[in-house]
Scaffold this active site. Structure first.
Site, PDB file in Angstrom:
ATOM      1  N   LYS A   1     -33.954  21.597 -31.481  1.00 13.69           N
ATOM      2  CA  LYS A   1     -35.101  22.468 -31.670  1.00 13.69           C
ATOM      3  C   LYS A   1     -35.337  23.325 -30.432  1.00 13.69           C
ATOM      4  CE  LYS A   1     -39.934  22.163 -32.809  1.00 13.69           C
ATOM      5  NZ  LYS A   1     -41.077  21.275 -32.911  1.00 13.69           N
TER       6      LYS A   1
ATOM      7  N   ARG B   1      -9.756  28.284 -38.631  1.00 10.05           N
ATOM      8  CA  ARG B   1      -9.010  29.471 -39.041  1.00 10.05           C
ATOM      9  C   ARG B   1      -9.815  30.764 -38.938  1.00 10.05           C
ATOM     10  NH1 ARG B   1      -6.195  27.768 -44.076  1.00 10.05           N
ATOM     11  NH2 ARG B   1      -6.101  25.786 -43.035  1.00 10.05           N
ATOM     12  N   THR B   2     -11.061  30.727 -39.323  1.00  5.56           N
ATOM     13  CA  THR B   2     -11.858  31.961 -39.240  1.00  5.56           C
ATOM     14  C   THR B   2     -12.031  32.368 -37.779  1.00  5.56           C
ATOM     15  OG1 THR B   2     -13.026  31.348 -41.254  1.00  5.56           O
ATOM     16  CG2 THR B   2     -14.036  33.045 -39.915  1.00  5.56           C
TER      17      THR B   2
ATOM     18  N   ARG C   1     -21.079  32.546 -36.969  1.00  2.05           N
ATOM     19  CA  ARG C   1     -20.961  31.550 -38.042  1.00  2.05           C
ATOM     20  C   ARG C   1     -22.117  30.584 -37.851  1.00  2.05           C
ATOM     21  NH1 ARG C   1     -16.912  28.273 -40.783  1.00  2.05           N
ATOM     22  NH2 ARG C   1     -16.113  30.300 -41.426  1.00  2.05           N
TER      23      ARG C   1
ATOM     24  N   HIS D   1     -19.964  35.065 -46.901  1.00  8.57           N
ATOM     25  CA  HIS D   1     -18.832  35.016 -45.985  1.00  8.57           C
ATOM     26  C   HIS D   1     -18.051  36.297 -46.273  1.00  8.57           C
ATOM     27  CE1 HIS D   1     -15.694  33.822 -43.441  1.00  8.57           C
ATOM     28  NE2 HIS D   1     -15.431  32.607 -43.899  1.00  8.57           N
TER      29      HIS D   1
END
Lengths: 444, 312
Positions: B86, B58-59, B108, B136
């Site tokens: 890494k 959704r974000t 994100r 957030h």
């Protein structure tokens, strides 16, 4: 250095905590030993004399750093014994004990001999191995401590691990005691640390980073002190960070338990606030704590409860330290900042007498590692490990100028006093006017 | 006022005026979404990359749509977290982005602080779409925006954030934003997830939802991450739900004017029973709609720095 050749260190402020000397004077080095300390005229001119003008400088016993990680064998891209030895002498350190968390671990006689050999090849600082308490630092079966000792180990430690089993720790203390060597404990309950990456408290809650409570350290220290008590073993608490640990150490000493303690400059010079930028150069284990912990550590140093200041030198490659805070490995380099930061914080800001600072960097670690017969003081007959520091001019710490292969310092840009100028190891100049002097490869 | 920040990294850094300014700007964009042509040329010619190192639906979609409605080109980049790989550091990724001439990076990341590292390494704007347990910010802004629209004010409201506050970036951003705007914030949950120490951030800590229930104006119910149970931080979901879930009985004791928010996706029957989630006091879908307007506002402000007013 030709045997019998003479070096005359002329006119510095000689501070030797072991002998209580703090006065202007001269030192005469003959061969690898100190021949005379005091005020005297030039020696008879039948011997060639190298004269070092020490006027305005602090003349100290060579520093003994009992807690450094040199990454060789295994991670030579971060540090080698050679580069670590260069960094050491650049910081005025003439002897250092390197920890066994290498790959493979220093858990047997041959491995310890390799470290000693590489130290001799580098032929700069004296390199003493710290042997692992258990095989491959797995916390289960004891390593052959006798063999490690024979190869030159000056202490035993699991390095960055806590022995989960109290029984294995008990046996380690007993066995090391048989050899009259200390066990250097990394005190941190692994379960309480959990996924923690910084001190637990307001800042960790604010930053959303996992916290390590102070109790994680205090609980293991309590356990290990009790084990030292019942074994009569020799316990040394590595890199203490909490106010609780200082209290526990003081209590144990009052009871007559054979326990000593150490702190590293980041833990008394910085607080958890430094983590606010998420810069992994402020990520340490144990973590930077609060100002009240810093206060307690400094009081502990002042009162003598804390015996030793060590570098905790933990080099890491830039690639690793560019990772996100939670992912980057903990630890900072410290050999080249050990003295200047300690001097600046403790002597200049907190008014420590120079000799109080120096005892924690020279004679105390020498006694704990049983090196004090020959090292840690400036007295006739002792090995001529001597460091001269400039404590008047200010310098800005710049990791770009480090001799160490790694750059992960938490003191970048600090203005400090106490730069090493000249350093002698076994009578040989290894640092001259701030420049490392590579000698011939040592006899091996 | 004039927006001067290159980045939106968190709410903690923002002033009250800046928060109000974003919300006021969002108000304008909300109207755009109601038009038949839902697009403005505000960021035409700009490139936005959605750099998601952690799964999100959704974000990510909300940001994608927000960028599209501002006429920007939006690129999706699903990175794998450097904690598992890494090989490439965040800084390497950043340099690559820089080389591609991107204007705004929406990031994100599972590690707290990663957007801060990116913002230091990049001349491009960085918008934090959630970093670890840290912040957030757009979620908090849309939560606050939803509260403001529904209740007309933030000042003086009693807002309960219920759930795993300790590990929640949504909670942290809400705490900062709500406190700056004068609300009273309660952190509610078991002590293993809502430690007493949170009081140091200025919130009231409660382990008993029923005690504070009748006074609360806004319930912001956090999503319970089930892995916390595997970690042993609470005994069972059943017990969690019994102690801290909103259900019909509890809603009867709540203020009739109280509203219920949830950042989604809902664990139905855990944080909220379905009748509460879909009930008259739930504004959960409004949050989604408002989120679009808030994200348009944020992208617009960082993307056209120095500008004031709106493009409408």
């Amino acid at each position: 250095m030709v045997k019998g050749s003479l070096t005359w260190i002329r006119g510095g402020r000689i501070v030797c905590p072991a002998s209580g000397r703090d006065a202007e004077g001269d030192i005469l080095i003959e061969g690898d030993r100190i021949r005379a300390v005091g005020r005297f005229e030039p020696p008879p001119d039948d011997a060639p004399v190298d004269v070092i003008d020490a006027r305005g400088l602090l003349v100290a016993p060579g520093l003994i750093d009992m807690h450094a990680h040199l990454r060789e064998p295994g991670n030579e891209e971060e540090e080698t014994i050679q580069s670590g030895a260069r960094a050491a002498v650049a910081g005025g350190i003439t002897s250092l004990a390197c920890f066994p968390n290498t790959e493979p671990a220093i858990d047997n006689e041959a491995a310890a001999e390799f470290v000693v050999l590489q130290g001799k090849r580098a032929n700069l600082a004296n390199i003493f191995p710290v042997g692992a308490v258990t095989l491959d630092r797995q916390g289960q079966r004891l390593s052959e401590m006798g063999g490690l000792h024979r190869a030159g180990a000056v202490a035993f430690s699991e390095a960055d691990r806590t022995l989960r089993s109290a029984e294995v720790m008990r046996r380690g203390l007993l066995y090391a005691k048989m050899l009259d060597l200390p066990v250097i404990a990394h005190c941190e309950d692994p379960d309480l640390r959990g996924a923690g990456v910084m001190n637990y408290g307001k800042t960790s809650l604010r930053l959303g980073l996992g916290g390590i409570p102070e109790a994680a350290e205090d609980i293991v220290i309590s356990r290990d002190i009790r084990l030292a008590e019942i074994t009569l073993g020799r316990l040394h608490l590595g890199h203490m960070s909490t106010r609780g640990s200082v209290g526990l150490l003081a209590e144990a000493k009052a009871k007559g338990i054979d326990v000593t303690g150490e702190v590293t400059p980041p833990h008394f010079a910085l607080t958890e606030e430094a983590v606010s930028t998420y810069d992994p150069n402020y990520k340490l284990i144990p973590p930077l704590r609060t100002s009240s912990d810093v206060e307690a550590l400094i009081l502990g140093l002042e009162s003598g409860v804390i015996d030793v200041i060590a570098s905790g030198h933990a080099p890491h490659s830039p690639e690793e330290k560019q990772l996100e805070f939670a992912t980057a490995p903990p630890g900072v380099v410290g050999l080249e900042t050990l003295f200047p930061v300690s001097y600046t914080v403790l002597v200049e800001r907190h008014g420590f007498p120079v000799s109080k600072l120096l005892e924690k960097l020279t004679i105390q670690p020498a006694r704990i590692l049983r090196l004090d017969r020959d090292r840690g003081s400036l007295e006739p007959g002792k090995i001529a490990d001597i460091s001269l520091f400039d404590v008047t001019s200010e310098r800005v710490i710049s990791s770009a100028k480090f001799e160490s292969k790694s750059r992960n310092t938490c003191f970048e840009g600090w203005k400090v006093r106490g730069t090493a100028v000249h350093v002698f190891v076994g009578g040989r100049p290894v640092l001259r006017s701030g420049t490392v002097v590579d000698g011939p490869p040592g006899a091996v | 006022m004039e927006w001067t920040r290159k980045d939106l990294l968190g709410i903690e850094d923002l002033s009250r005026e800046e928060i109000d300014y974003i919300l006021d700007t969002a108000e304008g964009f909300r109207e755009v979404s109601a038009r038949s042509v839902k697009k403005v040329p505000a960021l035409r010619g700009k490139v936005i990359v959605n750099l998601f190192f952690e799964a999100s639906t959704r974000t990510r979609i909300s940001f994608e749509l927000a960028g599209a409605r501002l006429s920007a080109d939006v690129i999706q980049f699903a990175g794998s977290s450097s904690s598992t790989q890494k090989g490439e550091s965040l800084n390497d990724t950043a340099r690559n982005i820089e080389a591609m001439g991107i204007d705004i990076v929406v990031v994100r990341h599972p590690s707290s602080g990663a957007p801060y590292q990116l913002s230091k390494a990049l001349a491009a704007s960085v918008v934090n779409a959630g970093d670890g347990s840290h912040e957030h910010p757009t979620q908090a802004l849309l939560d606050i925006y939803t509260m403001r629209r529904a209740l007309g004010r933030i000042e003086g409201l009693k807002v309960a954030i219920v759930g795993d506050v300790s590990h929640s970036r949504v909670a942290r951003s809400n705490i900062w934003g709500l406190q700056k705007l004068g609300a009273e914030v309660y952190a509610v949950g078991p002590p293993t997830l809502v430690p007493r120490g949170l009081a140091k951030l200025g919130v009231k800590v409660s382990h008993h939802l029923d005690e504070i229930l009748p006074e609360i104006d806004v319930f912001n119910m956090l999503r319970l991450q089930t892995e916390r149970q595997d970690q042993g931080l609470f005994p069972t979901i059943r017990e969690y739900s019994r102690l801290f879930g909103l259900n019909r009985q509890r809603m009867r004791r709540a203020k009739p004017s109280a509203i219920v928010l949830h950042p989604g996706p809902i664990n139905r029957g855990v944080e909220l029973t379905p009748d509460v989630a879909d009930g008259p006091q739930s504004l959960i879908l409004n949050q989604v709609t408002n989120g679009l307007a808030v994200r348009m506002a944020v992208l617009y402000l960082v993307g056209s720095r120095g500008g004031s007013g709106g493009p409408w």
